[in-house]
Design a protein around this motif. Structure first.
Motif, PDB file in Angstrom:
ATOM      1  N   ALA A  53       7.043   3.567   2.024  1.00 58.13           N
ATOM      2  CA  ALA A  53       5.755   3.919   2.631  1.00 58.13           C
ATOM      3  C   ALA A  53       5.850   5.251   3.358  1.00 58.13           C
ATOM      4  CB  ALA A  53       5.298   2.819   3.585  1.00 58.13           C
ATOM      5  N   THR A  54       6.962   5.499   4.036  1.00 55.74           N
ATOM      6  CA  THR A  54       7.152   6.773   4.740  1.00 55.74           C
ATOM      7  C   THR A  54       7.165   7.929   3.754  1.00 55.74           C
ATOM      8  OG1 THR A  54       8.407   5.664   6.476  1.00 55.74           O
ATOM      9  CG2 THR A  54       8.654   8.045   6.315  1.00 55.74           C
ATOM     10  N   GLU A  55       7.890   7.769   2.669  1.00 54.00           N
ATOM     11  CA  GLU A  55       7.970   8.839   1.664  1.00 54.00           C
ATOM     12  C   GLU A  55       6.615   9.080   0.996  1.00 54.00           C
ATOM     13  OE1 GLU A  55      10.575  10.886   1.359  1.00 54.00           O
ATOM     14  OE2 GLU A  55      11.406   9.710   2.996  1.00 54.00           O
ATOM     15  N   VAL A  56       5.889   8.020   0.704  1.00 56.68           N
ATOM     16  CA  VAL A  56       4.566   8.159   0.093  1.00 56.68           C
ATOM     17  C   VAL A  56       3.617   8.887   1.050  1.00 56.68           C
ATOM     18  CG1 VAL A  56       2.507   6.866  -0.636  1.00 56.68           C
ATOM     19  CG2 VAL A  56       4.767   6.193  -1.468  1.00 56.68           C
ATOM     20  N   ALA A  57       3.634   8.494   2.308  1.00 57.59           N
ATOM     21  CA  ALA A  57       2.747   9.105   3.297  1.00 57.59           C
ATOM     22  C   ALA A  57       3.107  10.566   3.544  1.00 57.59           C
ATOM     23  CB  ALA A  57       2.810   8.327   4.611  1.00 57.59           C
TER      24      ALA A  57
ATOM     25  N   ARG B 118      -3.581   6.681  -0.592  1.00 58.71           N
ATOM     26  CA  ARG B 118      -2.330   6.946  -1.312  1.00 58.71           C
ATOM     27  C   ARG B 118      -1.298   5.870  -0.977  1.00 58.71           C
ATOM     28  NH1 ARG B 118      -2.051  11.812  -0.013  1.00 58.71           N
ATOM     29  NH2 ARG B 118      -0.792  11.604   1.863  1.00 58.71           N
ATOM     30  N   LEU B 119      -1.199   5.515   0.299  1.00 60.40           N
ATOM     31  CA  LEU B 119      -0.248   4.502   0.734  1.00 60.40           C
ATOM     32  C   LEU B 119      -0.551   3.155   0.092  1.00 60.40           C
ATOM     33  CD1 LEU B 119       2.124   4.385   2.848  1.00 60.40           C
ATOM     34  CD2 LEU B 119       0.483   3.245   4.312  1.00 60.40           C
ATOM     35  N   MET B 120      -1.797   2.734   0.120  1.00 52.89           N
ATOM     36  CA  MET B 120      -2.176   1.443  -0.453  1.00 52.89           C
ATOM     37  C   MET B 120      -1.878   1.391  -1.946  1.00 52.89           C
ATOM     38  SD  MET B 120      -5.686   0.716   1.652  1.00 52.89           S
ATOM     39  CE  MET B 120      -5.843  -1.042   1.378  1.00 52.89           C
ATOM     40  N   SER B 121      -2.208   2.450  -2.648  1.00 48.86           N
ATOM     41  CA  SER B 121      -2.035   2.481  -4.095  1.00 48.86           C
ATOM     42  C   SER B 121      -0.571   2.597  -4.519  1.00 48.86           C
ATOM     43  CB  SER B 121      -2.843   3.657  -4.654  1.00 48.86           C
ATOM     44  OG  SER B 121      -2.575   3.835  -6.016  1.00 48.86           O
ATOM     45  N   ARG B 122       0.134   3.591  -3.977  1.00 49.89           N
ATOM     46  CA  ARG B 122       1.502   3.873  -4.422  1.00 49.89           C
ATOM     47  C   ARG B 122       2.501   2.787  -4.010  1.00 49.89           C
ATOM     48  NH1 ARG B 122       2.981   5.840  -8.257  1.00 49.89           N
ATOM     49  NH2 ARG B 122       4.805   6.842  -7.403  1.00 49.89           N
ATOM     50  N   VAL B 123       2.352   2.243  -2.796  1.00 47.98           N
ATOM     51  CA  VAL B 123       3.280   1.194  -2.369  1.00 47.98           C
ATOM     52  C   VAL B 123       3.148  -0.013  -3.296  1.00 47.98           C
ATOM     53  CG1 VAL B 123       3.819  -0.468  -0.549  1.00 47.98           C
ATOM     54  CG2 VAL B 123       3.538   1.943   0.015  1.00 47.98           C
ATOM     55  N   CYS B 124       1.926  -0.373  -3.643  1.00 48.37           N
ATOM     56  CA  CYS B 124       1.715  -1.486  -4.569  1.00 48.37           C
ATOM     57  C   CYS B 124       2.315  -1.167  -5.941  1.00 48.37           C
ATOM     58  CB  CYS B 124       0.232  -1.814  -4.684  1.00 48.37           C
ATOM     59  SG  CYS B 124      -0.070  -3.308  -5.670  1.00 48.37           S
TER      60      CYS B 124
ATOM     61  N   THR C 125       6.289  -1.163  -5.503  1.00 57.59           N
ATOM     62  CA  THR C 125       7.001  -2.333  -4.994  1.00 57.59           C
ATOM     63  C   THR C 125       6.394  -3.671  -5.385  1.00 57.59           C
ATOM     64  OG1 THR C 125       5.731  -2.475  -2.940  1.00 57.59           O
ATOM     65  CG2 THR C 125       7.670  -1.030  -2.933  1.00 57.59           C
ATOM     66  N   GLY C 126       5.128  -3.669  -5.798  1.00 53.21           N
ATOM     67  CA  GLY C 126       4.447  -4.921  -6.083  1.00 53.21           C
ATOM     68  C   GLY C 126       3.885  -5.574  -4.830  1.00 53.21           C
ATOM     69  N   ILE C 127       4.074  -4.926  -3.683  1.00 59.48           N
ATOM     70  CA  ILE C 127       3.539  -5.438  -2.416  1.00 59.48           C
ATOM     71  C   ILE C 127       2.161  -4.832  -2.202  1.00 59.48           C
ATOM     72  CG2 ILE C 127       3.821  -5.458   0.096  1.00 59.48           C
ATOM     73  CD1 ILE C 127       6.865  -5.398  -0.410  1.00 59.48           C
ATOM     74  N   ALA C 128       1.154  -5.689  -2.048  1.00 55.60           N
ATOM     75  CA  ALA C 128      -0.215  -5.219  -1.824  1.00 55.60           C
ATOM     76  C   ALA C 128      -0.386  -4.881  -0.349  1.00 55.60           C
ATOM     77  CB  ALA C 128      -1.217  -6.290  -2.233  1.00 55.60           C
ATOM     78  N   VAL C 129      -0.775  -3.634  -0.069  1.00 57.38           N
ATOM     79  CA  VAL C 129      -1.031  -3.220   1.304  1.00 57.38           C
ATOM     80  C   VAL C 129      -2.498  -3.512   1.574  1.00 57.38           C
ATOM     81  CG1 VAL C 129      -1.010  -1.320   2.946  1.00 57.38           C
ATOM     82  CG2 VAL C 129       0.758  -1.460   1.182  1.00 57.38           C
ATOM     83  N   GLU C 130      -2.762  -4.529   2.380  1.00 57.47           N
ATOM     84  CA  GLU C 130      -4.148  -4.946   2.612  1.00 57.47           C
ATOM     85  C   GLU C 130      -4.821  -4.186   3.746  1.00 57.47           C
ATOM     86  OE1 GLU C 130      -3.614  -8.792   5.554  1.00 57.47           O
ATOM     87  OE2 GLU C 130      -4.132  -9.110   3.473  1.00 57.47           O
ATOM     88  N   ASN C 131      -4.022  -3.593   4.639  1.00 58.83           N
ATOM     89  CA  ASN C 131      -4.600  -2.890   5.770  1.00 58.83           C
ATOM     90  C   ASN C 131      -3.686  -1.745   6.188  1.00 58.83           C
ATOM     91  OD1 ASN C 131      -6.590  -2.731   7.952  1.00 58.83           O
ATOM     92  ND2 ASN C 131      -4.870  -3.250   9.266  1.00 58.83           N
ATOM     93  N   VAL C 132      -4.274  -0.577   6.471  1.00 64.80           N
ATOM     94  CA  VAL C 132      -3.519   0.555   7.000  1.00 64.80           C
ATOM     95  C   VAL C 132      -4.274   1.090   8.207  1.00 64.80           C
ATOM     96  CG1 VAL C 132      -2.566   2.851   6.564  1.00 64.80           C
ATOM     97  CG2 VAL C 132      -2.675   1.183   4.699  1.00 64.80           C
ATOM     98  N   ASP C 133      -3.677   0.959   9.386  1.00 65.37           N
ATOM     99  CA  ASP C 133      -4.225   1.569  10.595  1.00 65.37           C
ATOM    100  C   ASP C 133      -3.565   2.923  10.735  1.00 65.37           C
ATOM    101  OD1 ASP C 133      -5.818  -0.611  11.349  1.00 65.37           O
ATOM    102  OD2 ASP C 133      -4.143  -1.579  12.363  1.00 65.37           O
ATOM    103  N   VAL C 134      -4.369   3.977  10.888  1.00 65.38           N
ATOM    104  CA  VAL C 134      -3.827   5.326  10.962  1.00 65.38           C
ATOM    105  C   VAL C 134      -4.039   5.887  12.359  1.00 65.38           C
ATOM    106  CG1 VAL C 134      -3.874   7.649   9.969  1.00 65.38           C
ATOM    107  CG2 VAL C 134      -4.386   5.674   8.515  1.00 65.38           C
ATOM    108  N   ASP C 135      -2.933   6.296  13.000  1.00 69.14           N
ATOM    109  CA  ASP C 135      -2.968   6.999  14.275  1.00 69.14           C
ATOM    110  C   ASP C 135      -2.728   8.467  13.965  1.00 69.14           C
ATOM    111  OD1 ASP C 135      -3.207   4.630  15.828  1.00 69.14           O
ATOM    112  OD2 ASP C 135      -1.046   4.320  15.662  1.00 69.14           O
ATOM    113  N   VAL C 136      -3.623   9.335  14.467  1.00 69.63           N
ATOM    114  CA  VAL C 136      -3.539  10.746  14.137  1.00 69.63           C
ATOM    115  C   VAL C 136      -3.337  11.581  15.399  1.00 69.63           C
ATOM    116  CG1 VAL C 136      -4.766  12.719  13.125  1.00 69.63           C
ATOM    117  CG2 VAL C 136      -5.070  10.443  12.160  1.00 69.63           C
TER     118      VAL C 136
END
Length: 90
Positions: free
Chosen positions: A4-8, A53-59, A62-73
């Motif tokens: 996830a870190t690399e994708v982000a 990008r995180l939701m799509s690429r991680v899935c 890895t096959g793990i569905a990312v259902e929620n991403v909270d983003v702190d900017v």
């Protein structure tokens, strides 16, 4: 979640390596993403693209569905300091 870190991180509008914390239950994850966006990049657009990008690429990877991403900017005016040179969106 190293993946996830690399994708982000695949965005040249970020000032530093993203911070990622994830909670995984089986094949579903919730992620908290901390990014430092370089001024004058469009903050909302960068955050939305990072989330998608995180939701799509991680899935995909890895096959793990990312259902929620909270983003702190954080908005920063300093140049990117030698961290990767990949174009955004790759």
């Amino acid at each position: 979640m190293k993946i996830a870190t690399e994708v982000a991180a695949a965005d040249d509008r970020l000032a530093e390596k993203p911070r990622v914390a994830a909670s995984v239950s089986g094949t579903v994850a919730a992620v908290r993403l901390g990014i430092a966006v370089r001024y004058p990049a469009p903050v909302r657009q960068v955050a939305a693209e990072a989330r998608e990008r995180l939701m799509s690429r991680v899935c995909d990877l890895t096959g793990i569905a990312v259902e929620n991403v909270d983003v702190d900017v954080r908005l920063v005016s300093e140049p990117r300091s030698g961290y990767g040179d990949s174009p955004h969106g790759s």
